[in-house]
Design an enzyme around this catalytic site. Sequence first.
Site, PDB file in Angstrom:
ATOM      1  N   ASN A 168       0.873  -1.180   0.000  1.00  0.00           N
ATOM      2  CA  ASN A 168       0.000   0.000   0.000  1.00  0.00           C
ATOM      3  C   ASN A 168       0.907   1.225   0.000  1.00  0.00           C
ATOM      4  OD1 ASN A 168      -1.788   2.067   0.480  1.00  0.00           O
ATOM      5  ND2 ASN A 168      -2.396   1.382   2.531  1.00  0.00           N
TER       6      ASN A 168
ATOM      7  N   GLY B  18       2.352   2.701  11.028  1.00  0.00           N
ATOM      8  CA  GLY B  18       3.087   3.947  10.772  1.00  0.00           C
ATOM      9  C   GLY B  18       4.320   4.182  11.615  1.00  0.00           C
TER      10      GLY B  18
ATOM     11  N   GLU C 298      -5.356  -4.953  10.551  1.00  0.00           N
ATOM     12  CA  GLU C 298      -4.373  -3.886  10.750  1.00  0.00           C
ATOM     13  C   GLU C 298      -4.746  -3.111  12.004  1.00  0.00           C
ATOM     14  OE1 GLU C 298      -2.221  -2.519   6.872  1.00  0.00           O
ATOM     15  OE2 GLU C 298      -3.975  -1.301   7.198  1.00  0.00           O
TER      16      GLU C 298
ATOM     17  N   SER D   5       3.350  -1.991  10.606  1.00  0.00           N
ATOM     18  CA  SER D   5       4.780  -2.107  10.894  1.00  0.00           C
ATOM     19  C   SER D   5       5.339  -3.502  10.613  1.00  0.00           C
ATOM     20  CB  SER D   5       5.091  -1.691  12.341  1.00  0.00           C
ATOM     21  OG  SER D   5       4.676  -0.358  12.570  1.00  0.00           O
TER      22      SER D   5
ATOM     23  N   LYS E 155       0.126   4.179  -0.253  1.00  0.00           N
ATOM     24  CA  LYS E 155      -0.536   5.365   0.311  1.00  0.00           C
ATOM     25  C   LYS E 155      -0.353   6.543  -0.655  1.00  0.00           C
ATOM     26  CE  LYS E 155      -0.163   3.273   4.804  1.00  0.00           C
ATOM     27  NZ  LYS E 155      -0.040   3.376   6.242  1.00  0.00           N
TER      28      LYS E 155
ATOM     29  N   GLY F 113       2.895  -1.069   4.381  1.00  0.00           N
ATOM     30  CA  GLY F 113       2.967   0.350   4.090  1.00  0.00           C
ATOM     31  C   GLY F 113       4.397   0.710   3.730  1.00  0.00           C
TER      32      GLY F 113
ATOM     33  N   GLU G 177      -6.943   4.788   7.691  1.00  0.00           N
ATOM     34  CA  GLU G 177      -6.668   6.193   7.355  1.00  0.00           C
ATOM     35  C   GLU G 177      -7.853   6.816   6.621  1.00  0.00           C
ATOM     36  OE1 GLU G 177      -2.888   5.522   5.466  1.00  0.00           O
ATOM     37  OE2 GLU G 177      -1.996   5.063   7.413  1.00  0.00           O
TER      38      GLU G 177
ATOM     39  N   HIS H 277      -9.592   1.127   4.815  1.00  0.00           N
ATOM     40  CA  HIS H 277      -8.324   1.376   5.526  1.00  0.00           C
ATOM     41  C   HIS H 277      -8.570   2.372   6.662  1.00  0.00           C
ATOM     42  CE1 HIS H 277      -4.241   2.556   6.441  1.00  0.00           C
ATOM     43  NE2 HIS H 277      -3.847   1.460   5.819  1.00  0.00           N
TER      44      HIS H 277
HETATM   45  P1  13P Z   1       3.062   0.533   7.835  1.00  0.00           P
HETATM   46  O1  13P Z   1       3.532  -0.809   7.304  1.00  0.00           O
HETATM   47  O2  13P Z   1       3.849   1.675   7.291  1.00  0.00           O
HETATM   48  O3  13P Z   1       2.954   0.546   9.330  1.00  0.00           O
HETATM   49  O4  13P Z   1       1.575   0.746   7.256  1.00  0.00           O
HETATM   50  C1  13P Z   1       0.684  -0.293   7.342  1.00  0.00           C
HETATM   51  C2  13P Z   1      -0.518   0.031   6.539  1.00  0.00           C
HETATM   52  O5  13P Z   1      -1.294   0.921   6.889  1.00  0.00           O
HETATM   53  C3  13P Z   1      -0.746  -0.731   5.298  1.00  0.00           C
HETATM   54  O6  13P Z   1      -2.016  -0.541   4.792  1.00  0.00           O
END
Ligand code: 13P
Length: 251
Positions: free
Chosen positions: A9, A170, A164, A211, A11, A232, A96, A94
């Site tokens: 992802n 993050g 997640e 993570s 983002k 991510g 976010e 998601h």
């Molecule tokens: P990170 O791997 O950067 O923590 O993000 C995870 C995520 O939100 C994937 O959709």
Amino acid sequence: MSKKIVIGNWKMNPLTLKEAEKLFAGTAGLIAGDKKVEVVVCPPFLYLEKLRKISKRISVGAQNGFFEDTGAFTGEVSLEMLYDIGARYVILGHSERRAMGETDMDVNKKVKSAIKASFTPVLCIGESARDENHEYLNFIRKELEACLAGISRNSVSKLIIAYEPIWAIGEGAHSATPEEFLEMSIFIKKILSDKFGVEAGGKIRIIYGGSADEKNAGEFLKIGKADGFLLGRASLNPKKFNKIIQIAGEI
Ligand code: 13P
């Protein structure tokens, strides 16, 4: 046993199409061609069409999509449109996006629309915090049931659930433990088999995100029995992304 899947992802990255092409090509160049592991990259919408043509090994997916096909919905991009330009996977719900106001009801409509358009929907669920009384389990149950309301057992063969936990996502966060993932994935599997039956429910892959990286991936697969990852930051680093794919191919 179903194939492991590793989904990146991206983002809202990177800043330019040129950089996106470089990152995608760099990633594709590292990944083995044996197709042991399903590999998907979900870039921002406007890079999708170009990137799709760079590699046959990596499928492309969207990070969202609107449930109506066409109409007066300023600023939205429909799932049907995304399918038309070659996206075959879509991340839905998601955290976010939920933080920006997306509700379980919106996500439910999107999952239905994604199934109708023949996508592989990647439904994200996760609690914002854990508590001693295990209230978070009720939260997950409700979130999952609301997002899957009205969906029939014969339409979930491609569905993927990405667990997640919001607290694990993050910069500065720490991942869940493989044991925490295993416990949650057993809990999710039970809800899915109660809803869709043991056969259809049992085929739904449950992947981990938050993570996840090349250091903890092996344990999530071995101890946590994860069916794969939603990555991510690690997906923006071709070497790390490839390492995780390699690990998934060996377990
Ligand atoms: P990170 O791997 O950067 O923590 O993000 C995870 C995520 O939100 C994937 O959709």
